[in-house]
Scaffold this motif. Sequence first.
Motif, PDB file in Angstrom:
ATOM      1  N   PRO A   3       0.806  -1.225   0.000  1.00 18.31           N
ATOM      2  CA  PRO A   3       0.000   0.000   0.000  1.00 18.31           C
ATOM      3  C   PRO A   3       0.841   1.279   0.000  1.00 18.31           C
ATOM      4  O   PRO A   3       0.330   2.349  -0.304  1.00 18.31           O
ATOM      5  CB  PRO A   3      -0.837  -0.106   1.272  1.00 18.31           C
ATOM      6  N   ASP A   4       2.131   1.168   0.324  1.00 18.88           N
ATOM      7  CA  ASP A   4       3.009   2.341   0.315  1.00 18.88           C
ATOM      8  C   ASP A   4       3.607   2.617  -1.058  1.00 18.88           C
ATOM      9  O   ASP A   4       4.232   3.660  -1.261  1.00 18.88           O
ATOM     10  CB  ASP A   4       4.139   2.169   1.337  1.00 18.88           C
ATOM     11  N   PRO A   6       3.946   4.011  -4.553  1.00 20.80           N
ATOM     12  CA  PRO A   6       3.299   5.182  -5.171  1.00 20.80           C
ATOM     13  C   PRO A   6       2.303   4.807  -6.277  1.00 20.80           C
ATOM     14  O   PRO A   6       1.291   5.479  -6.454  1.00 20.80           O
ATOM     15  CB  PRO A   6       4.461   5.986  -5.741  1.00 20.80           C
ATOM     16  N   GLN A   9      -0.900   3.829  -4.543  1.00 27.71           N
ATOM     17  CA  GLN A   9      -1.548   5.040  -4.025  1.00 27.71           C
ATOM     18  C   GLN A   9      -2.215   5.829  -5.145  1.00 27.71           C
ATOM     19  O   GLN A   9      -3.341   6.304  -4.980  1.00 27.71           O
ATOM     20  CB  GLN A   9      -0.528   5.908  -3.287  1.00 27.71           C
ATOM     21  N   ARG A  10      -1.544   5.964  -6.290  1.00 31.95           N
ATOM     22  CA  ARG A  10      -2.144   6.690  -7.423  1.00 31.95           C
ATOM     23  C   ARG A  10      -3.392   5.983  -7.933  1.00 31.95           C
ATOM     24  O   ARG A  10      -4.403   6.617  -8.236  1.00 31.95           O
ATOM     25  CB  ARG A  10      -1.130   6.852  -8.560  1.00 31.95           C
ATOM     26  N   ARG A  12      -5.384   3.970  -6.243  1.00 31.70           N
ATOM     27  CA  ARG A  12      -6.460   4.129  -5.250  1.00 31.70           C
ATOM     28  C   ARG A  12      -7.002   5.555  -5.261  1.00 31.70           C
ATOM     29  O   ARG A  12      -8.201   5.758  -5.107  1.00 31.70           O
ATOM     30  CB  ARG A  12      -5.970   3.729  -3.864  1.00 31.70           C
ATOM     31  N   ASP A  13      -6.136   6.535  -5.438  1.00 34.49           N
ATOM     32  CA  ASP A  13      -6.595   7.928  -5.544  1.00 34.49           C
ATOM     33  C   ASP A  13      -7.548   8.085  -6.723  1.00 34.49           C
ATOM     34  O   ASP A  13      -8.586   8.734  -6.615  1.00 34.49           O
ATOM     35  CB  ASP A  13      -5.414   8.890  -5.720  1.00 34.49           C
ATOM     36  N   HIS A  50      -7.655  -3.977  -5.571  1.00 32.11           N
ATOM     37  CA  HIS A  50      -7.536  -2.947  -4.536  1.00 32.11           C
ATOM     38  C   HIS A  50      -8.694  -2.958  -3.552  1.00 32.11           C
ATOM     39  O   HIS A  50      -8.513  -2.610  -2.383  1.00 32.11           O
ATOM     40  CB  HIS A  50      -7.431  -1.567  -5.192  1.00 32.11           C
ATOM     41  N   ASP A  60     -13.383   3.693   2.037  1.00 28.71           N
ATOM     42  CA  ASP A  60     -12.057   4.294   1.860  1.00 28.71           C
ATOM     43  C   ASP A  60     -12.174   5.708   1.293  1.00 28.71           C
ATOM     44  O   ASP A  60     -11.502   6.630   1.753  1.00 28.71           O
ATOM     45  CB  ASP A  60     -11.193   3.418   0.956  1.00 28.71           C
TER      46      ASP A  60
END
Length: 185
Positions: A3-4, A6, A9-10, A12-13, A50, A60
Amino acid sequence: MNPDDPRVQRTRDRLRAALLSLAARHDLGSVTMAAVARQAGINRATVYQHYADLDALVADAMDGAVTHVARCAALCPLDQPRDRAPEPLVDLFTHVADNAVLYRRMLSGQGSARFSNLLRQRLTEALAERFTAGARPSGFDDVPVTTHAAYLAGALVGVVAVACAEPEPPAEHARDAWRLLVPAR
């Protein structure tokens, strides 16, 4: 999956943004994972890597909002008079008013049970923590802290659901909620 990372994270964003965009335009009950994937420009199979389901994605995506609501509720000074809502409670209802369409959809019958449960749970935790630290209204010593916090959290979620559906100004919803939350003296 890390999950860390990048890239994670992108992704999921993008998925959170896509869901919130769709939820602002459509009833949540009609939003599908396939629609979220299309909106985000991501393969549908990737979405499921995800998030197990739409409720997990909703929870989330709304995490920041839930945190904001819980923080506002926990910051209310309990010695404020019943006829004047504390500023953090006004901030809470202003936030709800600013995001009324989304809250209305999330808390409706076709909304996300996980979202309403998450909201209630976070409110309960924030209030119980505050009560345990000594900031509990007087007159409730015969009720366990967690029960008291859960009761107030459930009431507050109910008032938030009403507030996002009715056009009164946030300060009025805050005042009404405050009158219900604080015992008459």
